[in-house]
Design a protein around this motif. Structure first.
Motif, PDB file in Angstrom:
ATOM      1  N   VAL A   8       4.353   8.606   0.496  1.00 20.08           N
ATOM      2  CA  VAL A   8       4.558   9.826  -0.284  1.00 20.08           C
ATOM      3  C   VAL A   8       4.224  10.972   0.666  1.00 20.08           C
ATOM      4  CG1 VAL A   8       3.852  11.193  -2.270  1.00 20.08           C
ATOM      5  CG2 VAL A   8       3.939   8.701  -2.447  1.00 20.08           C
ATOM      6  N   SER A   9       5.208  11.775   0.989  1.00 23.81           N
ATOM      7  CA  SER A   9       5.013  12.786   2.021  1.00 23.81           C
ATOM      8  C   SER A   9       5.158  14.197   1.484  1.00 23.81           C
ATOM      9  CB  SER A   9       6.004  12.579   3.170  1.00 23.81           C
ATOM     10  OG  SER A   9       5.791  13.542   4.177  1.00 23.81           O
ATOM     11  N   SER A  10       4.161  15.016   1.749  1.00 28.77           N
ATOM     12  CA  SER A  10       4.253  16.447   1.502  1.00 28.77           C
ATOM     13  C   SER A  10       4.814  17.116   2.754  1.00 28.77           C
ATOM     14  CB  SER A  10       2.865  17.013   1.175  1.00 28.77           C
ATOM     15  OG  SER A  10       2.349  16.402   0.016  1.00 28.77           O
ATOM     16  N   GLY A  11       4.907  18.422   2.698  1.00 23.91           N
ATOM     17  CA  GLY A  11       5.309  19.162   3.885  1.00 23.91           C
ATOM     18  C   GLY A  11       6.653  19.838   3.817  1.00 23.91           C
ATOM     19  N   ALA A  12       7.490  19.471   2.819  1.00 22.92           N
ATOM     20  CA  ALA A  12       8.847  20.019   2.763  1.00 22.92           C
ATOM     21  C   ALA A  12       8.828  21.535   2.539  1.00 22.92           C
ATOM     22  CB  ALA A  12       9.651  19.337   1.657  1.00 22.92           C
ATOM     23  N   VAL A  13       8.004  21.991   1.599  1.00 22.40           N
ATOM     24  CA  VAL A  13       7.983  23.424   1.300  1.00 22.40           C
ATOM     25  C   VAL A  13       7.498  24.215   2.512  1.00 22.40           C
ATOM     26  CG1 VAL A  13       6.955  25.208  -0.166  1.00 22.40           C
ATOM     27  CG2 VAL A  13       7.695  23.035  -1.164  1.00 22.40           C
ATOM     28  N   GLY A  14       6.460  23.708   3.188  1.00 19.29           N
ATOM     29  CA  GLY A  14       5.946  24.401   4.363  1.00 19.29           C
ATOM     30  C   GLY A  14       6.969  24.491   5.475  1.00 19.29           C
ATOM     31  N   SER A  35      -1.292  13.381  -7.036  1.00 14.86           N
ATOM     32  CA  SER A  35      -1.194  12.714  -8.334  1.00 14.86           C
ATOM     33  C   SER A  35       0.083  11.882  -8.430  1.00 14.86           C
ATOM     34  CB  SER A  35      -1.254  13.739  -9.468  1.00 14.86           C
ATOM     35  OG  SER A  35      -0.248  14.721  -9.328  1.00 14.86           O
ATOM     36  N   LEU A  36       1.157  12.299  -7.734  1.00 21.80           N
ATOM     37  CA  LEU A  36       2.375  11.479  -7.679  1.00 21.80           C
ATOM     38  C   LEU A  36       2.079  10.144  -6.997  1.00 21.80           C
ATOM     39  CD1 LEU A  36       5.392  10.844  -7.848  1.00 21.80           C
ATOM     40  CD2 LEU A  36       5.726  12.226  -5.780  1.00 21.80           C
ATOM     41  N   ALA A  37       1.322  10.198  -5.911  1.00 25.67           N
ATOM     42  CA  ALA A  37       0.974   8.963  -5.198  1.00 25.67           C
ATOM     43  C   ALA A  37       0.157   8.032  -6.089  1.00 25.67           C
ATOM     44  CB  ALA A  37       0.199   9.302  -3.922  1.00 25.67           C
ATOM     45  N   ALA A  38      -0.778   8.605  -6.848  1.00 23.64           N
ATOM     46  CA  ALA A  38      -1.583   7.790  -7.761  1.00 23.64           C
ATOM     47  C   ALA A  38      -0.712   7.175  -8.850  1.00 23.64           C
ATOM     48  CB  ALA A  38      -2.691   8.646  -8.376  1.00 23.64           C
ATOM     49  N   LEU A  63       0.826  -1.197   0.000  1.00 18.92           N
ATOM     50  CA  LEU A  63       0.000   0.000   0.000  1.00 18.92           C
ATOM     51  C   LEU A  63       0.861   1.248   0.000  1.00 18.92           C
ATOM     52  CD1 LEU A  63      -1.411   0.855   3.505  1.00 18.92           C
ATOM     53  CD2 LEU A  63       0.004  -1.167   3.182  1.00 18.92           C
ATOM     54  N   ILE A  64       0.320   2.278  -0.620  1.00 20.27           N
ATOM     55  CA  ILE A  64       0.981   3.582  -0.662  1.00 20.27           C
ATOM     56  C   ILE A  64       0.172   4.544   0.197  1.00 20.27           C
ATOM     57  CG2 ILE A  64       1.536   5.564  -2.130  1.00 20.27           C
ATOM     58  CD1 ILE A  64       2.288   3.615  -4.323  1.00 20.27           C
ATOM     59  N   ILE A  65       0.856   5.226   1.092  1.00 17.72           N
ATOM     60  CA  ILE A  65       0.215   6.186   1.982  1.00 17.72           C
ATOM     61  C   ILE A  65       0.709   7.571   1.624  1.00 17.72           C
ATOM     62  CG2 ILE A  65      -0.104   6.927   4.371  1.00 17.72           C
ATOM     63  CD1 ILE A  65       0.547   4.009   5.193  1.00 17.72           C
ATOM     64  N   LYS A  66      -0.203   8.431   1.220  1.00  8.24           N
ATOM     65  CA  LYS A  66       0.171   9.807   0.916  1.00  8.24           C
ATOM     66  C   LYS A  66      -0.189  10.681   2.115  1.00  8.24           C
ATOM     67  CE  LYS A  66      -0.143  14.122  -0.622  1.00  8.24           C
ATOM     68  NZ  LYS A  66      -0.930  15.279  -0.101  1.00  8.24           N
ATOM     69  N   VAL A 109      -3.795   5.041   0.011  1.00  5.23           N
ATOM     70  CA  VAL A 109      -4.464   5.758   1.104  1.00  5.23           C
ATOM     71  C   VAL A 109      -4.022   7.217   1.057  1.00  5.23           C
ATOM     72  CG1 VAL A 109      -4.820   5.941   3.590  1.00  5.23           C
ATOM     73  CG2 VAL A 109      -4.520   3.684   2.542  1.00  5.23           C
ATOM     74  N   LEU A 110      -4.977   8.123   0.862  1.00  6.21           N
ATOM     75  CA  LEU A 110      -4.690   9.554   0.830  1.00  6.21           C
ATOM     76  C   LEU A 110      -5.158  10.160   2.154  1.00  6.21           C
ATOM     77  CD1 LEU A 110      -5.955  10.388  -2.793  1.00  6.21           C
ATOM     78  CD2 LEU A 110      -3.613   9.892  -2.072  1.00  6.21           C
ATOM     79  N   LEU A 111      -4.200  10.585   2.992  1.00  4.31           N
ATOM     80  CA  LEU A 111      -4.533  11.127   4.302  1.00  4.31           C
ATOM     81  C   LEU A 111      -4.814  12.618   4.204  1.00  4.31           C
ATOM     82  CD1 LEU A 111      -1.971   9.304   6.628  1.00  4.31           C
ATOM     83  CD2 LEU A 111      -4.348   8.699   6.143  1.00  4.31           C
ATOM     84  N   SER A 112      -5.879  13.029   4.857  1.00  3.87           N
ATOM     85  CA  SER A 112      -6.317  14.421   4.811  1.00  3.87           C
ATOM     86  C   SER A 112      -6.543  14.922   6.234  1.00  3.87           C
ATOM     87  CB  SER A 112      -7.610  14.511   3.986  1.00  3.87           C
ATOM     88  OG  SER A 112      -8.103  15.824   3.944  1.00  3.87           O
ATOM     89  N   ASP A 113      -7.062  16.155   6.353  1.00  2.63           N
ATOM     90  CA  ASP A 113      -7.376  16.700   7.671  1.00  2.63           C
ATOM     91  C   ASP A 113      -8.858  16.571   7.992  1.00  2.63           C
ATOM     92  OD1 ASP A 113      -8.154  18.490   5.768  1.00  2.63           O
ATOM     93  OD2 ASP A 113      -7.282  20.261   6.714  1.00  2.63           O
ATOM     94  N   VAL A 114      -9.606  15.848   7.136  1.00  2.00           N
ATOM     95  CA  VAL A 114     -11.017  15.560   7.404  1.00  2.00           C
ATOM     96  C   VAL A 114     -11.239  14.067   7.232  1.00  2.00           C
ATOM     97  CG1 VAL A 114     -11.884  17.842   6.780  1.00  2.00           C
ATOM     98  CG2 VAL A 114     -11.614  16.117   5.006  1.00  2.00           C
TER      99      VAL A 114
END
Length: 717
Positions: A58-64, A178-181, A17-20, A193-198
């Motif tokens: 797949v992790s975001s957050g670097a720019v922030g 879209s990278l995760a997909a 599984l891929i977790i974004k 699995v796309l993790l969100s804040d909701v």
């Protein structure tokens, strides 16, 4: 309550599984790292890694993160004069370069604490145009997975050819969703699995109370019909981007879940098949649960029907109940046939005897239920009853009147007779009703519901009483606090506790039925034997059956107690003792005083006096029903006044704690709550109040417009 969803049973076969992880999950609202959330996520990934899952992140957050650090660096390096000048927006690529280092250092630290190794893989859009790169990427991931290393992907924004990380949406992929997909397809993942804040995808902005969580996305149904909320506060695309990526992956055959990265154990729950988040699946249009469009509509229909019921005359409402009673008696053979099928199935499935006892409709039960309904029908109409009437001022009269609660949700186990009692009480009290019975009584409940609703006239509508047929519908219903007014669970401690923990709707009920009988030294022992045997043996599976027998110490060596113990054993009751009684009576010691047997078993203990019995009941009881057997009326009064239970009896079996026996006609359950209703809950427990003010043009006028009299008119004709 088990939240598993049969439409998600395929999750048991997931291996890779891929977790974004979105920026909103990695960071807090102030832009700082959300260390607690990230730590909990890493613990979940470690658990999955241990269980043999191949997890790719797949992790975001670097720019922030980079922006936060560079803002601080700019502040430190700036003079006071510099700070007075307009601040130029930081370069996104520089933010990415600094933040990527910080992000990976954090993941490395967290995973190292869990004895897990992680690896960084930075990619750009152009990389995927190279077939050799894609082949090498797959080989590298295979090698890392074989070593149980967690690959962590991110777009290499620092050297990306995009104009700006948050603005350019061109290319093979355009953000980390879209990278995760794309990676899910390239690396042949079983789940994305796309993790969100909701919690998932809603029918409208999550902040809108009318928005509803969509459990299964069906393109043909939902595309174009969803109003998206604001874009992500920190990331690139928000929910719109996630849905676009999810649809892309699902169409290519990769199931996708969008769910909250805030809730603990959410990914584990997804893999266990629980109904978490929003599922995207290529075949969703073939098996999307009907319940997604049914729960709210069912509740709303029940409310609308209840208002039509309330508008009827008292005579017409009474006639509905009498027609139901007649219909039940006319269909006794059919009801018994369906009930016998349920009982046989339960026996073959190896259910406990206590459950089967509650499931079976004994001979004469339907006739008894029909008679109870007639008693209820002939009672004074409870709707619109004037409870208090006050003259506020001359020509201004205020009435406090009884009124239906609205819509009730009753979740009950095993007992099909409960359906009849609850339905008749709901009709008498003018309430709409949703019923969910146990699967073991499926056929009994279905035939009883059919007979009852067919007796309801079209002017009210059969949707007054809805029968919930799937266990997976309950979580949806428990969220409908705007259309369901009260939940009454009737069943095990586990059922009641889970429902209380799963809803904002008020819950009325009891978790345990640990009922005590205390035999005082002044008791008439012949009377005591009759009461104790009845309280335990009459119906041991009932919640009002005796579970603990307390005996005054002066009776511990008496012939009367010995005779009572023998009588219980002859009846087949298995006895367990407290520390004092077990050695004295030579019986096994009970594991706990707080135990509901629901069977032919009970606990016996010796106590010093009535005060010790009261203390024991308060410490180990469930505030349901407790009884004293005593000829000393002063002692009995102390017991009756001080025992803080819903029902307290003197010289009478605990089995009398029942709505029908109390003359309530029927009951929806027995409540140990201290708010709204307590003890057997009949019609009165399903009512609330309304205020009706009748005037003749009065105005407040700063409280100078009228002369207040506040005269009580309640007892005046």
């Amino acid at each position: 309550m088990d939240g598993s969803d049969r439409s998600r049973a395929f999750f048991k076969d997931v291996k890779r599984l891929i977790i974004k992880v979105g920026t909103a999950v990695v960071t807090r609202a102030d832009g700082r790292l959300a260390l607690g959330r990230l730590g909990a996520l890493c613990e979940q990934i470690k658990d999955m890694n241990t269980q043999g899952y191949e997890v790719i992140v797949v992790s975001s957050g670097a720019v922030g993160l980079g922006r936060q650090r560079l803002k601080y660096r700019r502040l430190v390096n700036s003079s006071f004069a510099d700070l007075q000048k307009p601040q130029v927006e930081l370069d996104g690529k520089a933010c990415a370069a600094v933040g990527q280092n910080s992000l990976m250092a954090l993941y490395d630290t967290l995973f190292s604490q869990l004895d897990v190794t992680s690896a960084q893989l930075l990619v750009t859009d152009n990389d995927f145009r190279d077939k050799a790169f894609r082949n090498q990427l797959s080989e590298t991931v295979e090698s890392l997975s074989a070593l149980k290393v967690i690959p962590i992907f991110n777009e290499n924004d620092a050297v990306s050819t995009r104009n700006a990380p948050y603005e350019d949406s061109s290319g093979i992929f355009w953000d980390n969703d879209s990278l995760a997909a794309l990676l899910a397809l390239e690396l042949k993942a079983d789940l994305l699995v796309l993790l969100s804040d909701v919690e998932g995808l809603y029918s409208g902005p999550p902040s809108d109370p009318k928005s509803k969580l969509i459990h299964t996305y069906v393109k043909e149904k939902h595309h174009g019909g969803i109003t998206f909320g604001d874009k992500s506060r920190v990331g690139r695309g928000g929910m719109t981007a996630k849905v676009k990526a999810a649809v892309y992956a699902a169409d290519a055959g990769i199931p996708v879940i969008i769910t909250s990265g805030y809730a603990p154990e959410n990914i584990i729950k997804v893999l266990q098949g629980e109904r978490i988040g929003t599922l995207f699946h290529r075949d969703a249009h073939l098996w999307a649960p009907v319940k997604e469009i049914g729960a709210r509509e069912m509740a709303v229909a029940a409310r609308e029907s209840s208002r039509r019921l309330q508008a009827m005359s008292s005579h017409d409402r009474r006639k509905i109940l009498l027609d139901i009673a007649d219909a039940l008696e006319a269909n006794v053979e059919l009801i018994n046939t369906e009930n016998e099928a349920d009982v046989n199935a339960a026996q073959q499935a190896g259910y406990e005897k206590s459950l089967i006892a509650r499931l079976a409709l004994k001979p004469g039960k339907i006739s008894s239920l029909a008679n109870s309904i007639r008693v209820l029908a002939n009672m004074e109409d409870p709707i619109g009853h004037i409870l208090k009437r006050t003259q506020l001022a001359d020509g201004l009269v205020l009435e406090k009147t009884s009124s239906p609660l609205g819509v009730l949700l009753i979740v009950f186990e095993s007992r099909p007779d409960a359906l009849v009692q609850i339905a008749s009480l709901a009709i008498r009290s003018g309430n709409g009703l949703l019923l969910k019975g146990g699967k073991e009584a499926k056929r009994s409940n279905a035939i009883l519901h059919k007979i009852i609703t067919e007796a309801i006239p079209d002017s009210v509508g059969s949707k007054l009483i809805g029968l919930v047929t799937s266990r997976e519908e309950i979580p949806d219903l428990l969220k409908l606090d705007d259309v369901i007014d009260l939940v009454i669970p009737r069943g095990s401690n586990k059922l009641v506790s889970q429902i209380k923990n799963s809803t904002k709707i008020p819950v009325l009920g009891h978790a345990d039925g640990i009922c005590h009988v205390y035999i005082d030294k002044s008791a008439n022992m012949d009377m005591a034997k009759r009461i104790v045997v009845d309280a335990k043996v009459d119906y041991p599976a009932a919640c009002n059956a005796m579970e603990t027998l307390l005996v005054h110490k002066d009776l511990s060596q008496s012939e009367g107690l010995n005779d009572l113990i023998v009588d219980l054993q002859i009846e087949g009751v298995t006895l367990y003792g407290g520390p004092r009684a077990s050695s004295l009576l030579n019986i096994p010691e009970a594991r706990s005083f707080h135990h509901e047997y629901n069977s032919m078993a009970c606990t016996v203990e010796i106590v010093d006096d009535a005060y010790a019995a009261i203390d024991h009941i308060h410490q180990h009881g469930s505030a349901h029903t407790d009884c004293i057997i005593a000829e000393d009326h002063e002692v009995a009064e102390v017991f009756l006044c001080q025992v803080d239970s819903a029902a307290v009896f003197h010289n009478a079996s605990t089995r009398f704690c029942d709505g029908a026996r109390f003359g309530l006609g029927a009951e929806v359950g027995i409540s140990t709550s201290r708010i709204h209703a307590r003890g057997p809950v009949g019609v009165e427990g399903l009512l609330t109040t309304r205020w009706i003010l009748k005037g003749s043009g009065q105005v407040v006028g700063g409280d100078k417009g009228v002369v207040y009299t506040h005269k009580d008119l309640t007892n005046e004709s």
